[in-house]
Scaffold this active site. Structure first.
Site, short mmCIF file in Angstrom:
data_model
loop_
_atom_site.label_atom_id
_atom_site.label_comp_id
_atom_site.label_asym_id
_atom_site.label_seq_id
_atom_site.Cartn_x
_atom_site.Cartn_y
_atom_site.Cartn_z
N ASP A 148 -1.16 6.47 -5.30
CA ASP A 148 0.14 5.92 -4.90
C ASP A 148 0.66 6.61 -3.64
O ASP A 148 0.35 7.79 -3.41
CB ASP A 148 1.13 6.09 -6.06
CG ASP A 148 2.35 5.22 -5.90
OD1 ASP A 148 2.33 4.31 -5.05
OD2 ASP A 148 3.33 5.44 -6.63
N ASN A 151 0.02 -6.14 -8.10
CA ASN A 151 -0.13 -6.11 -6.64
C ASN A 151 -0.33 -7.50 -6.02
O ASN A 151 -0.13 -7.68 -4.82
CB ASN A 151 -1.29 -5.21 -6.21
CG ASN A 151 -1.01 -3.73 -6.35
OD1 ASN A 151 -1.92 -2.91 -6.48
ND2 ASN A 151 0.27 -3.35 -6.31
C1 FPP Z 1 -0.50 2.42 -3.54
O1 FPP Z 1 0.28 2.71 -2.42
C2 FPP Z 1 -1.84 2.01 -3.19
C3 FPP Z 1 -2.36 0.77 -3.36
C4 FPP Z 1 -1.59 -0.37 -3.93
C5 FPP Z 1 -3.72 0.42 -2.97
C6 FPP Z 1 -4.72 1.52 -2.95
C7 FPP Z 1 -5.78 1.12 -2.01
C8 FPP Z 1 -6.48 1.93 -1.18
C9 FPP Z 1 -6.37 3.39 -1.20
C10 FPP Z 1 -7.40 1.38 -0.16
C11 FPP Z 1 -8.50 0.46 -0.64
C12 FPP Z 1 -9.26 0.97 -1.78
C13 FPP Z 1 -10.59 1.28 -1.80
C14 FPP Z 1 -11.21 1.68 -3.08
C15 FPP Z 1 -11.43 1.25 -0.62
P1 FPP Z 1 1.61 1.89 -2.20
O2 FPP Z 1 1.35 0.87 -1.16
O3 FPP Z 1 2.11 1.36 -3.50
O4 FPP Z 1 2.56 3.04 -1.67
P2 FPP Z 1 4.14 3.09 -1.79
O5 FPP Z 1 4.46 3.22 -3.25
O6 FPP Z 1 4.48 4.32 -1.02
O7 FPP Z 1 4.67 1.83 -1.18
#
Ligand code: FPP
Length: 255
Positions: free
Chosen positions: A22, A70
């Site tokens: 996250d 998501n």
């Molecule tokens: C959460 O951060 C993260 C995600 C919803 C996606 C995770 C994806 C990756 C790390 C990249 C792709 C994955 C792979 C395996 C190559 P957020 O966007 O919810 O952060 P925030 O809470 O600060 O908005």
């Protein structure tokens, strides 16, 4: 801080580590960048943590890469995440093969774009032989849906006369989850400071040790990962027993 500040006992590693990655959005916002740049940096953390988990000798690593919820994000962000995932699979294939890492995916995979499904299937097949570690990506994943699907599958077996309700126990139920052939996570890491499970591995985390850090996912690299493992090794896992019972059990095992 270096890894030497947290000497790890390699004989007491968690077998299965799960991570809620996250904070990509916040990482980008703090730099005045679009959210997608946070995901891009997050991929580098994925690479670093996968490599470190393999180097340490961890057998299963599950990453929460895309939740059921998501799908409600802006279309452009979803497209960017799917593109990043495909690029990761292409770029890392050789690395995975060279390091005996098998790719696995759990979740409602049929909801993913066909090209992503094809890339996943191809990568899973190409990385399966001789694997020493499983990299398990949770994609379009929701813990409650997973449990509902298992209940539906068991219901169908009862309806077909192959199973009696009283034959269902926790072990049988667990085998009907997406994670049916994986051990439960020993350690669950969540980055960026939120104290919740967010519908991740609800059944499987019954006895999992939780480690929550304020570090945002794009800043979470091998040092932080080692710190989490070191914290895990300080914990006493009691599974509902008293400390005295645990000590007695350990003594009995040694004798
Ligand atoms: C959460 O951060 C993260 C995600 C919803 C996606 C995770 C994806 C990756 C790390 C990249 C792709 C994955 C792979 C395996 C190559 P957020 O966007 O919810 O952060 P925030 O809470 O600060 O908005």
């Amino acid at each position: 801080m270096s890894e030497n500040d947290h000497p790890l006992d390699l004989t007491r590693l968690p077998r299965h580590v799960a991570i809620i990655m996250d904070g990509n959005g916040r990482w980008a916002q703090r730099r005045g960048l679009p959210r997608v740049r946070g995901h891009l940096a997050g991929v580098e953390s994925v690479r670093a943590v996968v490599q470190e988990a393999r180097r340490l000798g961890i057998s299963f690593l599950t990453l929460y890469a895309f939740s059921e919820e998501n799908w409600q994000r802006p279309r452009l962000e979803i497209r960017a995440l799917m593109a990043l995932l495909r690029r990761y699979l292409h770029r890392e294939l050789k690395e995975m093969q060279d390091n005996q890492i098998a790719l696995n995916a759990i979740g409602e995979l049929d909801k993913l774009p066909p090209a992503v499904q094809e890339d996943l299937a191809r990568t899973m097949a190409a990385t399966a032989p001789g694997a020493q570690m499983t990299l398990n990506l949770a994609l379009s994943y929701g813990g409650r849906t997973e449990i509902v699907r298992a209940a539906q599958a068991l219901g169908r077996e009862i309806q077909a006369g192959r199973l009696r309700p009283e034959d269902i126990d926790a072990a049988l139920f667990a085998r009907h989850l997406y994670t049916g052939n994986l051990p439960d996570p020993d350690l669950l890491i969540r980055t960026s400071g939120e104290y919740r499970l967010s519908n991740f591995l609800l059944w499987q985390t019954a006895y999992t040790e939780l480690y929550i850090t304020d570090t945002l996912w794009p800043d979470f690299r091998e040092e932080e990962f080692n710190r989490a493992i070191a914290a895990f090794q300080q914990r006493e896992r009691r599974y509902g027993l008293t400390a005295e019972q645990l000590a007695a059990n350990a003594g009995a095992k040694e004798r």
